[in-house]
Design a protein around this motif. Sequence first.
Motif, short mmCIF file in Angstrom:
data_model
loop_
_atom_site.label_atom_id
_atom_site.label_comp_id
_atom_site.label_asym_id
_atom_site.label_seq_id
_atom_site.Cartn_x
_atom_site.Cartn_y
_atom_site.Cartn_z
N ARG A 1 0.85 -1.20 0.00
CA ARG A 1 0.00 0.00 0.00
C ARG A 1 0.88 1.25 0.00
O ARG A 1 0.71 2.15 -0.82
CB ARG A 1 -0.92 0.00 1.21
N THR A 2 1.85 1.29 0.90
CA THR A 2 2.76 2.44 0.99
C THR A 2 3.53 2.61 -0.32
O THR A 2 3.68 3.72 -0.82
CB THR A 2 3.73 2.26 2.17
N ALA A 3 4.00 1.50 -0.87
CA ALA A 3 4.78 1.55 -2.12
C ALA A 3 3.96 2.08 -3.28
O ALA A 3 4.43 2.91 -4.08
CB ALA A 3 5.33 0.16 -2.45
N THR A 4 2.72 1.62 -3.41
CA THR A 4 1.89 2.08 -4.53
C THR A 4 1.44 3.53 -4.33
O THR A 4 1.32 4.27 -5.31
CB THR A 4 0.68 1.16 -4.75
N LEU A 5 1.23 3.93 -3.09
CA LEU A 5 0.92 5.34 -2.84
C LEU A 5 2.12 6.22 -3.18
O LEU A 5 1.97 7.28 -3.80
CB LEU A 5 0.49 5.56 -1.39
N SER A 6 3.31 5.77 -2.83
CA SER A 6 4.53 6.52 -3.19
C SER A 6 4.69 6.59 -4.69
O SER A 6 5.04 7.65 -5.25
CB SER A 6 5.76 5.88 -2.55
N ALA A 7 4.45 5.48 -5.37
CA ALA A 7 4.55 5.45 -6.83
C ALA A 7 3.53 6.39 -7.48
O ALA A 7 3.85 7.12 -8.42
CB ALA A 7 4.38 4.03 -7.35
N ALA A 8 2.31 6.38 -6.97
CA ALA A 8 1.27 7.27 -7.50
C ALA A 8 1.65 8.73 -7.27
O ALA A 8 1.45 9.58 -8.15
CB ALA A 8 -0.08 6.95 -6.86
N ALA A 9 2.21 9.01 -6.11
CA ALA A 9 2.65 10.38 -5.82
C ALA A 9 3.78 10.79 -6.77
O ALA A 9 3.78 11.91 -7.29
CB ALA A 9 3.11 10.50 -4.37
N ASP A 10 4.72 9.90 -7.01
CA ASP A 10 5.82 10.18 -7.95
C ASP A 10 5.29 10.49 -9.34
O ASP A 10 5.75 11.43 -10.00
CB ASP A 10 6.75 8.97 -8.08
N LEU A 11 4.36 9.67 -9.80
CA LEU A 11 3.87 9.77 -11.18
C LEU A 11 2.82 10.85 -11.39
O LEU A 11 2.78 11.48 -12.46
CB LEU A 11 3.30 8.41 -11.62
N TYR A 12 1.94 11.04 -10.41
CA TYR A 12 0.76 11.90 -10.63
C TYR A 12 0.58 12.98 -9.57
O TYR A 12 -0.29 13.84 -9.73
CB TYR A 12 -0.51 11.03 -10.70
N GLY A 13 1.33 12.91 -8.48
CA GLY A 13 1.20 13.88 -7.40
C GLY A 13 0.38 13.33 -6.24
O GLY A 13 -0.55 12.54 -6.45
N SER A 14 0.73 13.76 -5.03
CA SER A 14 0.06 13.22 -3.84
C SER A 14 -1.37 13.74 -3.66
O SER A 14 -2.12 13.18 -2.87
CB SER A 14 0.89 13.50 -2.58
N GLY A 15 -1.74 14.76 -4.41
CA GLY A 15 -3.11 15.26 -4.35
C GLY A 15 -3.95 14.83 -5.54
O GLY A 15 -5.08 15.28 -5.71
N SER A 16 -3.41 13.93 -6.34
CA SER A 16 -4.05 13.56 -7.60
C SER A 16 -5.20 12.57 -7.40
O SER A 16 -5.30 11.87 -6.40
CB SER A 16 -3.03 12.93 -8.54
N ALA A 17 -6.04 12.49 -8.41
CA ALA A 17 -7.12 11.50 -8.43
C ALA A 17 -6.55 10.08 -8.43
O ALA A 17 -7.12 9.17 -7.82
CB ALA A 17 -8.01 11.72 -9.65
N GLU A 18 -5.41 9.89 -9.08
CA GLU A 18 -4.78 8.58 -9.13
C GLU A 18 -4.31 8.14 -7.74
O GLU A 18 -4.50 6.99 -7.34
CB GLU A 18 -3.60 8.59 -10.12
N TYR A 19 -3.72 9.07 -7.00
CA TYR A 19 -3.28 8.79 -5.63
C TYR A 19 -4.48 8.42 -4.77
O TYR A 19 -4.43 7.43 -4.02
CB TYR A 19 -2.57 10.01 -5.06
N GLN A 20 -5.56 9.18 -4.89
CA GLN A 20 -6.78 8.89 -4.12
C GLN A 20 -7.38 7.54 -4.51
O GLN A 20 -7.90 6.81 -3.67
CB GLN A 20 -7.81 10.01 -4.30
N ALA A 21 -7.30 7.19 -5.79
CA ALA A 21 -7.82 5.90 -6.26
C ALA A 21 -7.01 4.74 -5.67
O ALA A 21 -7.58 3.71 -5.31
CB ALA A 21 -7.81 5.84 -7.78
N VAL A 22 -5.69 4.89 -5.59
CA VAL A 22 -4.86 3.86 -4.97
C VAL A 22 -5.29 3.67 -3.51
O VAL A 22 -5.49 2.54 -3.05
CB VAL A 22 -3.36 4.22 -5.06
N ASN A 23 -5.46 4.76 -2.81
CA ASN A 23 -5.88 4.70 -1.41
C ASN A 23 -7.24 4.01 -1.27
O ASN A 23 -7.43 3.14 -0.42
CB ASN A 23 -5.93 6.12 -0.84
N ALA A 24 -8.18 4.37 -2.14
CA ALA A 24 -9.53 3.79 -2.09
C ALA A 24 -9.51 2.31 -2.45
O ALA A 24 -10.23 1.50 -1.83
CB ALA A 24 -10.46 4.55 -3.04
N ALA A 25 -8.69 1.91 -3.43
CA ALA A 25 -8.64 0.51 -3.83
C ALA A 25 -8.05 -0.36 -2.72
O ALA A 25 -8.51 -1.48 -2.49
CB ALA A 25 -7.85 0.35 -5.13
N TRP A 26 -7.04 0.15 -2.02
CA TRP A 26 -6.49 -0.61 -0.88
C TRP A 26 -7.51 -0.71 0.24
O TRP A 26 -7.68 -1.77 0.86
CB TRP A 26 -5.20 -0.03 -0.38
#
Length: 153
Positions: A122-147
């Motif tokens: 979970r931490t790794a994919t959130l970090s990856a999403a933050a790297d790629l799309y930003g920690s405030g991005s919809a993608e980051y929020q989707a990773v959090n919601a999917a976990w």
Amino acid sequence: MEFRAANGTDVGDYLVGEKIDIRGNGTPLRYMDKPSKDGSSKDYWSSSLGSADVHHSSGPANHFFYLLSEGSGAKTINGVSYNSPTYDGKAVSGIGRAKAEKIWYRALTVYMTSTTKYAGARTATLSAAADLYGSGSAEYQAVNAAWAAVNVK
């Protein structure tokens, strides 16, 4: 892999090992939308997951990827019907396979090790999403919601 291969005789789906027919009844080895459909895999993380066979305890990770890609609820993709539930009953909106693949690949190659457990994934994919799309991005929020949807918080 099937989606990337774009093979007309074996179109992309979220069924694992469907061509093997190991049970002799035409069912796949695993289902990513609802892993427990195979009779042994787990849909969600729990503290008892460690006692399950590794192939069955990987269900929550498969389910996470399906939810991140496609979202929850009923849908048909390439002729296959899916209906992915969530642990918390909350709907999850998918971000598409391409973005989910990028996040998972970056998490695997930059943040995860051979000893990474679910919380670390979970931490790794959130970090990856933050790297790629930003920690405030919809993608980051989707990773959090999917976990959360597979009970990894």
